[in-house]
Design a protein around this motif. Structure first.
Motif, mmCIF file in Angstrom:
data_model
loop_
_atom_site.group_PDB
_atom_site.id
_atom_site.type_symbol
_atom_site.label_atom_id
_atom_site.label_comp_id
_atom_site.label_asym_id
_atom_site.label_seq_id
_atom_site.Cartn_x
_atom_site.Cartn_y
_atom_site.Cartn_z
ATOM 1 N N HIS A 229 0.818 -1.215 0.000
ATOM 2 C CA HIS A 229 0.000 0.000 0.000
ATOM 3 C C HIS A 229 0.849 1.262 0.000
ATOM 4 O O HIS A 229 0.377 2.331 -0.377
ATOM 5 C CB HIS A 229 -0.905 0.039 1.236
ATOM 6 N N ASP A 230 2.089 1.138 0.458
ATOM 7 C CA ASP A 230 2.910 2.320 0.699
ATOM 8 C C ASP A 230 3.482 2.876 -0.608
ATOM 9 O O ASP A 230 3.427 2.227 -1.662
ATOM 10 C CB ASP A 230 4.037 1.975 1.673
ATOM 11 N N ILE A 231 4.030 4.091 -0.514
ATOM 12 C CA ILE A 231 4.504 4.766 -1.732
ATOM 13 C C ILE A 231 5.964 4.471 -2.020
ATOM 14 O O ILE A 231 6.486 4.884 -3.057
ATOM 15 C CB ILE A 231 4.271 6.284 -1.653
ATOM 16 N N ILE A 232 6.657 3.785 -1.113
ATOM 17 C CA ILE A 232 8.045 3.394 -1.345
ATOM 18 C C ILE A 232 8.174 1.905 -1.073
ATOM 19 O O ILE A 232 7.378 1.324 -0.325
ATOM 20 C CB ILE A 232 9.025 4.175 -0.450
ATOM 21 N N GLY A 233 9.173 1.283 -1.676
ATOM 22 C CA GLY A 233 9.369 -0.149 -1.515
ATOM 23 C C GLY A 233 10.410 -0.469 -0.469
ATOM 24 O O GLY A 233 11.327 0.321 -0.226
ATOM 25 N N THR A 234 10.294 -1.641 0.137
ATOM 26 C CA THR A 234 11.253 -2.056 1.154
ATOM 27 C C THR A 234 12.656 -2.148 0.580
ATOM 28 O O THR A 234 13.637 -1.797 1.242
ATOM 29 C CB THR A 234 10.838 -3.411 1.756
ATOM 30 N N SER A 235 12.769 -2.615 -0.647
ATOM 31 C CA SER A 235 14.101 -2.739 -1.258
ATOM 32 C C SER A 235 14.751 -1.369 -1.431
ATOM 33 O O SER A 235 15.973 -1.218 -1.277
ATOM 34 C CB SER A 235 14.011 -3.455 -2.605
ATOM 35 N N GLN A 236 13.947 -0.346 -1.733
ATOM 36 C CA GLN A 236 14.497 1.012 -1.827
ATOM 37 C C GLN A 236 15.007 1.482 -0.466
ATOM 38 O O GLN A 236 16.084 2.076 -0.368
ATOM 39 C CB GLN A 236 13.420 1.974 -2.335
ATOM 40 N N CYS A 237 14.237 1.212 0.571
ATOM 41 C CA CYS A 237 14.663 1.586 1.918
ATOM 42 C C CYS A 237 15.985 0.909 2.277
ATOM 43 O O CYS A 237 16.887 1.528 2.853
ATOM 44 C CB CYS A 237 13.602 1.202 2.932
ATOM 45 N N GLU A 238 16.093 -0.363 1.931
ATOM 46 C CA GLU A 238 17.309 -1.122 2.214
ATOM 47 C C GLU A 238 18.512 -0.517 1.493
ATOM 48 O O GLU A 238 19.589 -0.328 2.084
ATOM 49 C CB GLU A 238 17.105 -2.572 1.787
ATOM 50 N N THR A 239 18.342 -0.198 0.218
ATOM 51 C CA THR A 239 19.434 0.373 -0.572
ATOM 52 C C THR A 239 19.913 1.690 0.019
ATOM 53 O O THR A 239 21.125 1.943 0.153
ATOM 54 C CB THR A 239 18.966 0.601 -2.023
ATOM 55 N N MET A 240 18.979 2.536 0.406
ATOM 56 C CA MET A 240 19.349 3.866 0.888
ATOM 57 C C MET A 240 19.898 3.829 2.310
ATOM 58 O O MET A 240 20.762 4.631 2.665
ATOM 59 C CB MET A 240 18.158 4.803 0.739
ATOM 60 N N ALA A 241 19.446 2.859 3.114
ATOM 61 C CA ALA A 241 20.035 2.698 4.440
ATOM 62 C C ALA A 241 21.488 2.247 4.335
ATOM 63 O O ALA A 241 22.359 2.719 5.074
ATOM 64 C CB ALA A 241 19.219 1.698 5.258
ATOM 65 N N SER A 242 21.755 1.344 3.401
ATOM 66 C CA SER A 242 23.136 0.896 3.181
ATOM 67 C C SER A 242 24.007 2.048 2.695
ATOM 68 O O SER A 242 25.166 2.189 3.106
ATOM 69 C CB SER A 242 23.166 -0.247 2.164
ATOM 70 N N ALA A 243 23.445 2.878 1.820
ATOM 71 C CA ALA A 243 24.186 4.035 1.323
ATOM 72 C C ALA A 243 24.504 5.002 2.453
ATOM 73 O O ALA A 243 25.585 5.598 2.491
ATOM 74 C CB ALA A 243 23.391 4.735 0.225
ATOM 75 N N TYR A 244 23.574 5.168 3.383
ATOM 76 C CA TYR A 244 23.779 6.132 4.469
ATOM 77 C C TYR A 244 24.960 5.745 5.355
ATOM 78 O O TYR A 244 25.809 6.583 5.666
ATOM 79 C CB TYR A 244 22.503 6.240 5.302
ATOM 80 N N VAL A 245 25.039 4.477 5.781
ATOM 81 C CA VAL A 245 26.159 4.083 6.652
ATOM 82 C C VAL A 245 27.448 3.961 5.853
ATOM 83 O O VAL A 245 28.544 4.157 6.395
ATOM 84 C CB VAL A 245 25.870 2.781 7.423
ATOM 85 N N GLY A 246 27.351 3.642 4.552
ATOM 86 C CA GLY A 246 28.524 3.606 3.692
ATOM 87 C C GLY A 246 29.636 2.739 4.254
ATOM 88 O O GLY A 246 29.398 1.623 4.735
ATOM 89 N N ASN A 247 30.840 3.289 4.215
ATOM 90 C CA ASN A 247 32.019 2.543 4.680
ATOM 91 C C ASN A 247 32.420 2.944 6.089
ATOM 92 O O ASN A 247 33.573 2.782 6.493
ATOM 93 C CB ASN A 247 33.196 2.774 3.728
ATOM 94 N N SER A 248 31.456 3.451 6.865
ATOM 95 C CA SER A 248 31.769 3.938 8.210
ATOM 96 C C SER A 248 32.136 2.823 9.179
ATOM 97 O O SER A 248 32.789 3.066 10.199
ATOM 98 C CB SER A 248 30.573 4.718 8.777
ATOM 99 N N GLY A 249 31.666 1.605 8.881
ATOM 100 C CA GLY A 249 31.902 0.502 9.798
ATOM 101 C C GLY A 249 30.930 0.465 10.968
ATOM 102 O O GLY A 249 31.050 -0.375 11.858
ATOM 103 N N VAL A 250 29.957 1.362 10.971
ATOM 104 C CA VAL A 250 28.968 1.436 12.051
ATOM 105 C C VAL A 250 27.750 0.602 11.662
ATOM 106 O O VAL A 250 27.260 0.692 10.530
ATOM 107 C CB VAL A 250 28.562 2.895 12.318
ATOM 108 N N ALA A 251 27.259 -0.201 12.590
ATOM 109 C CA ALA A 251 26.108 -1.058 12.324
ATOM 110 C C ALA A 251 24.845 -0.219 12.180
ATOM 111 O O ALA A 251 24.692 0.820 12.829
ATOM 112 C CB ALA A 251 25.935 -2.077 13.436
ATOM 113 N N ARG A 252 23.916 -0.683 11.370
ATOM 114 C CA ARG A 252 22.661 0.055 11.192
ATOM 115 C C ARG A 252 21.758 -0.023 12.415
ATOM 116 O O ARG A 252 20.787 0.719 12.512
ATOM 117 C CB ARG A 252 21.930 -0.441 9.937
ATOM 118 N N THR A 253 22.091 -0.894 13.354
ATOM 119 C CA THR A 253 21.360 -0.952 14.616
ATOM 120 C C THR A 253 21.949 -0.012 15.664
ATOM 121 O O THR A 253 21.397 0.113 16.765
ATOM 122 C CB THR A 253 21.371 -2.380 15.172
#
Length: 335
Positions: A229-253
């Motif tokens: 029902h939503d306007i964005i897809g889960t796979s898009q969220c996953e891609t952009m979350a990975s992009a945000y942390v990048g190579n920082s070495g910090v866990a997304r949790t």
């Protein structure tokens, strides 16, 4: 109130439009581009906007991992008001608003955001009877489209922007930190950084549908059911979350990445959370409310029936919800 047929029929076009938006990975706007003006005539004549350039913070925040810090940069900061004749800054209410866009797109001059900002200012003016009593301040922070702008660059920029606002004389007791989606997550994390420093606490926090859990493999069954029902897809969220942390070495949790996991304490200010029940990111809003309640902090969670992610910038579809949200923000700011 459930969606009307007209609203339901309008959402596929929104989804298709978002799917067609290219993510500008590999490029990043310059400082001048991030400090750009509005197109002439694009805003109502009673709205004034100016942009200031905040200097980088002289010292990095001690909670930010030193091995991941990005080069400190200047930050464009936009000041929106309904009058060019403001009050003394110490008497002015401030909505410090952090725009969304999944950490890879978005800017304060984009009209969906700007129109929402103006609606918030008008709601405050309707309560105070004085258009001079509130300013909305929106930083243009670095987006994670290139490696050098990934975590924690945005947080470094937001701390610098907030310090710039305090340096101008605005009182923390008059400031609420707000944000939508990724910006809602930043609003929560920035508040945490403020409290874990010698800065005074803001008046409150308003996360709007915060993307405050940046992992998507443990979503509730309810949240998973909203994906169609939503306007964005889960796979898009996953891609952009990975992009945000990048190579920082910090866990997304990590709580600095996923603000819902912050260890909330008795110093946390009052919080207003706004979210739609058809938002697949709703788990974060409910987790925030649960944890703040457990910490005995004042928190209100408002859920808008069947509204998807992004409803607050879809004025042509959800004007009544936007008006309701603006009135709630005004009440929260002033009382």
């Amino acid at each position: 109130m459930p969606l009307t047929d007209e609203q339901r029929n309008a959402l596929p076009a929104v989804r298709a439009g978002l799917d067609a938006v290219p993510i500008p990975f590999g490029t990043a706007p310059s400082l001048d581009e991030r400090a750009r003006d509005f197109d002439p005539g694009s805003l109502p004549t009673d709205v004034t906007v100016r942009v200031e350039i905040a200097p980088p913070s002289p010292q990095p925040h001690p909670l930010l991992p030193s091995n991941a810090l990005r080069t400190p940069e200047r930050v464009p900061v936009y000041f929106f008001a309904l009058s060019s004749d403001g009050l003394e800054v110490a008497d002015t209410h401030v909505i410090f608003f952090i725009h969304g866009g999944a950490n890879v797109v978005g800017h304060p001059t984009q009209l969906p955001f700007a129109n929402f900002f103006i609606q918030l200012l008008r709601a405050v003016a309707s309560h105070t009877g004085d258009v001079r009593k509130c300013v909305l301040i929106a930083p243009s922070y670095r987006l994670a489209t290139v490696p050098e702008n990934t975590f924690p660059a945005a947080l470094q920029d937001l701390v610098a922007a907030y310090d710039h606002v305090l340096g101008k004389g605005y009182k923390p007791s008059n400031i609420v930190i707000a944000g939508d989606s990724a910006g809602g997550n930043h609003a929560v994390v920035l508040t945490h950084l403020i409290l874990q420093s010698d800065r005074q606490s803001p008046r409150g926090v308003i996360p709007i549908a915060p993307a405050a859990i940046q992992v998507y493999d443990q979503m509730s069954e309810y949240a998973k059911a909203q994906a169609s029902h939503d306007i964005i897809g889960t796979s898009q969220c996953e891609t952009m979350a990975s992009a945000y942390v990048g190579n920082s070495g910090v866990a997304r949790t990590d709580p600095l990445v996923s603000g819902a996991f912050i260890p909330f304490t008795a110093s946390w200010p009052k919080t207003l959370i706004l979210v739609g029940t058809a938002d697949q990111l709703i788990d974060a809003s409910r987790e925030l409310e649960k944890r703040l309640t457990a910490a005995k902090r004042p928190v209100e969670l408002v859920e808008y029936d069947e509204r998807p992610h992004g409803w607050w910038v879809l004025a042509h579809i959800f004007p009544d919800n936007i008006q309701d949200a603006a009135q709630r923000v005004a009440q929260f700011l002033l009382h």
